[in-house]
Scaffold this motif. Structure first.
Motif, short mmCIF file in Angstrom:
data_model
loop_
_atom_site.label_atom_id
_atom_site.label_comp_id
_atom_site.label_asym_id
_atom_site.label_seq_id
_atom_site.Cartn_x
_atom_site.Cartn_y
_atom_site.Cartn_z
N VAL A 253 15.25 -52.67 -19.64
CA VAL A 253 15.46 -51.27 -20.29
C VAL A 253 14.41 -50.38 -20.09
O VAL A 253 13.38 -50.93 -19.85
N ASN A 254 14.91 -49.27 -19.80
CA ASN A 254 13.71 -47.90 -19.72
C ASN A 254 13.14 -47.80 -20.97
O ASN A 254 14.04 -47.23 -21.92
N PRO A 255 12.05 -48.07 -21.14
CA PRO A 255 11.42 -47.91 -22.86
C PRO A 255 11.50 -46.74 -23.14
O PRO A 255 11.38 -46.23 -24.27
N LEU A 256 11.45 -45.71 -22.21
CA LEU A 256 11.29 -44.31 -22.36
C LEU A 256 12.58 -43.71 -22.99
O LEU A 256 12.52 -42.60 -23.92
N CYS A 257 13.76 -44.29 -22.77
CA CYS A 257 14.96 -43.53 -23.33
C CYS A 257 15.98 -44.69 -23.91
O CYS A 257 16.89 -44.32 -24.42
N GLY A 258 15.55 -45.95 -23.53
CA GLY A 258 16.55 -46.85 -23.92
C GLY A 258 17.76 -47.14 -23.07
O GLY A 258 18.52 -48.08 -23.27
N ASP A 259 17.96 -46.61 -21.79
CA ASP A 259 18.93 -47.05 -20.76
C ASP A 259 18.75 -48.26 -20.36
O ASP A 259 17.41 -48.63 -20.27
N GLU A 260 19.82 -48.85 -19.68
CA GLU A 260 19.53 -50.06 -19.32
C GLU A 260 20.51 -50.48 -18.19
O GLU A 260 21.50 -49.82 -17.90
N ILE A 261 19.91 -51.40 -17.34
CA ILE A 261 20.66 -52.04 -16.38
C ILE A 261 20.62 -53.41 -16.27
O ILE A 261 19.53 -54.15 -16.14
N LYS A 262 21.94 -53.98 -16.05
CA LYS A 262 21.91 -55.54 -15.70
C LYS A 262 22.31 -55.65 -14.29
O LYS A 262 23.44 -54.93 -13.98
N LEU A 263 21.98 -56.31 -13.59
CA LEU A 263 22.13 -56.72 -12.01
C LEU A 263 22.36 -58.16 -11.94
O LEU A 263 21.57 -58.92 -12.53
N GLN A 264 23.50 -58.46 -11.34
CA GLN A 264 23.74 -59.97 -11.24
C GLN A 264 24.13 -60.16 -9.48
O GLN A 264 24.61 -59.24 -9.04
N LEU A 265 23.48 -61.23 -9.09
CA LEU A 265 23.94 -61.41 -7.67
C LEU A 265 24.31 -62.99 -7.31
O LEU A 265 24.13 -63.87 -8.20
N GLU B 157 25.96 -62.47 -1.31
CA GLU B 157 27.37 -62.51 -1.27
C GLU B 157 28.16 -61.43 -2.02
O GLU B 157 29.06 -60.60 -1.79
N GLU B 158 27.59 -61.25 -3.14
CA GLU B 158 28.03 -60.25 -4.24
C GLU B 158 27.07 -59.68 -4.96
O GLU B 158 26.02 -60.72 -5.40
N ALA B 159 27.05 -58.71 -5.11
CA ALA B 159 26.03 -57.84 -6.43
C ALA B 159 26.86 -56.85 -7.22
O ALA B 159 27.52 -56.02 -6.84
N MET B 160 26.56 -56.75 -8.57
CA MET B 160 27.15 -56.12 -9.47
C MET B 160 26.37 -55.71 -10.41
O MET B 160 25.43 -56.47 -10.83
N PHE B 161 26.50 -54.46 -11.12
CA PHE B 161 25.60 -54.04 -12.18
C PHE B 161 26.48 -53.68 -13.19
O PHE B 161 27.53 -53.29 -13.07
N SER B 162 25.66 -53.78 -14.31
CA SER B 162 26.41 -52.97 -15.61
C SER B 162 25.27 -52.22 -16.28
O SER B 162 24.02 -52.34 -15.95
N PRO C 75 31.27 -45.17 -9.85
CA PRO C 75 30.48 -46.27 -9.16
C PRO C 75 30.89 -47.55 -8.51
O PRO C 75 32.14 -47.86 -9.02
N LYS C 76 30.26 -47.76 -7.63
CA LYS C 76 30.63 -49.11 -6.81
C LYS C 76 30.17 -50.27 -7.09
O LYS C 76 28.99 -50.04 -7.98
N ASN C 77 30.59 -51.41 -7.31
CA ASN C 77 29.82 -52.76 -7.58
C ASN C 77 29.55 -52.64 -8.98
O ASN C 77 28.42 -53.08 -9.39
N ARG C 78 30.28 -52.09 -9.99
CA ARG C 78 30.02 -52.02 -11.34
C ARG C 78 31.16 -53.04 -11.80
O ARG C 78 32.17 -53.21 -11.64
N ARG D 118 29.89 -66.47 -12.42
CA ARG D 118 28.75 -67.29 -12.44
C ARG D 118 27.81 -66.57 -11.55
O ARG D 118 27.54 -67.28 -10.53
N PRO D 119 26.66 -65.77 -11.98
CA PRO D 119 25.86 -65.30 -10.86
C PRO D 119 24.91 -66.22 -10.56
O PRO D 119 24.34 -67.12 -11.61
N ASP D 120 24.08 -66.34 -9.59
CA ASP D 120 23.09 -66.96 -9.03
C ASP D 120 21.75 -66.47 -9.60
O ASP D 120 20.79 -67.18 -10.15
N LEU D 121 21.50 -65.14 -9.64
CA LEU D 121 20.47 -64.63 -10.11
C LEU D 121 20.89 -63.40 -11.17
O LEU D 121 21.96 -62.72 -10.65
N GLU D 122 20.07 -63.27 -12.01
CA GLU D 122 20.54 -61.89 -12.76
C GLU D 122 19.44 -61.35 -13.68
O GLU D 122 18.42 -62.22 -14.12
N ALA D 123 19.33 -60.16 -14.11
CA ALA D 123 18.22 -59.76 -14.81
C ALA D 123 18.57 -58.30 -15.40
O ALA D 123 19.76 -57.84 -15.01
N ARG D 124 17.99 -58.09 -16.72
CA ARG D 124 18.26 -57.00 -17.44
C ARG D 124 17.19 -56.28 -17.81
O ARG D 124 16.35 -56.99 -18.40
#
Ligand code: FES
Length: 130
Positions: free
Chosen positions: A34-46, A56-61, A18-21, A26-32
């Motif tokens: 979880v998909n309640p059906l499976c427990g998978d998660e994504i955090k996105l920072q901007l 300017e930059e976007a990264m996920f984990s 993956p790119k941008n992983r 110090r992100p300006d915006l961020e959210a995390r």
């Protein structure tokens, strides 16, 4: 059919490399989310560029299935350089276009987890301005 298989391979490739992983210190915006059906998660920072309000930059984990991770990678890559206004307009058809496949109804949630996370992160921005 063959085309669909090619896209599936492309998704697996993106999920594997993956790119941008990663994390933004110090992100300006961020959210995390979880998909309640499976427990998978994504955090996105901007990181927002001022005063242009462009991403300017976007990264996920996070972790999850190939579709959720590939869609997060493609979305993070896609939003860089765009203004907040443009990014607010990203919708589910854009995500399907980015990932290039039409997931089964059961997997749509996987594809849209990144979009939901992006919307959640942008909510912070709207609240910050309000
Ligand atoms: Fe969990 Fe896809 S199976 S997000």
């Amino acid at each position: 059919m063959i085309e669909d298989q090619l896209y599936r391979q492309a998704i697996l490739e993106v999920a594997k490399n993956p790119k941008n992983r990663g994390e933004i210190e110090r992100p300006d915006l961020e959210a995390r989310l979880v998909n309640p059906l499976c427990g998978d998660e994504i955090k996105l920072q901007l990181k927002i560029q001022h005063p242009t309000s462009k991403i300017e930059e976007a990264m996920f984990s996070g972790n999850g299935c190939a579709i959720s991770q590939a869609s997060a990678s493609l979305l993070a890559e896609y939003v860089v350089g765009k203004s907040i206004d443009e990014v607010e307009k990203v919708n589910s058809s854009d995500i399907l276009e980015l990932i290039g496949i039409n997931p089964t109804p059961a997997r749509l949630k996987c594809a849209f987890l990144s979009l939901d996370t992006l919307r959640e992160a942008l909510k912070d921005d709207a609240e910050g301005q309000g």
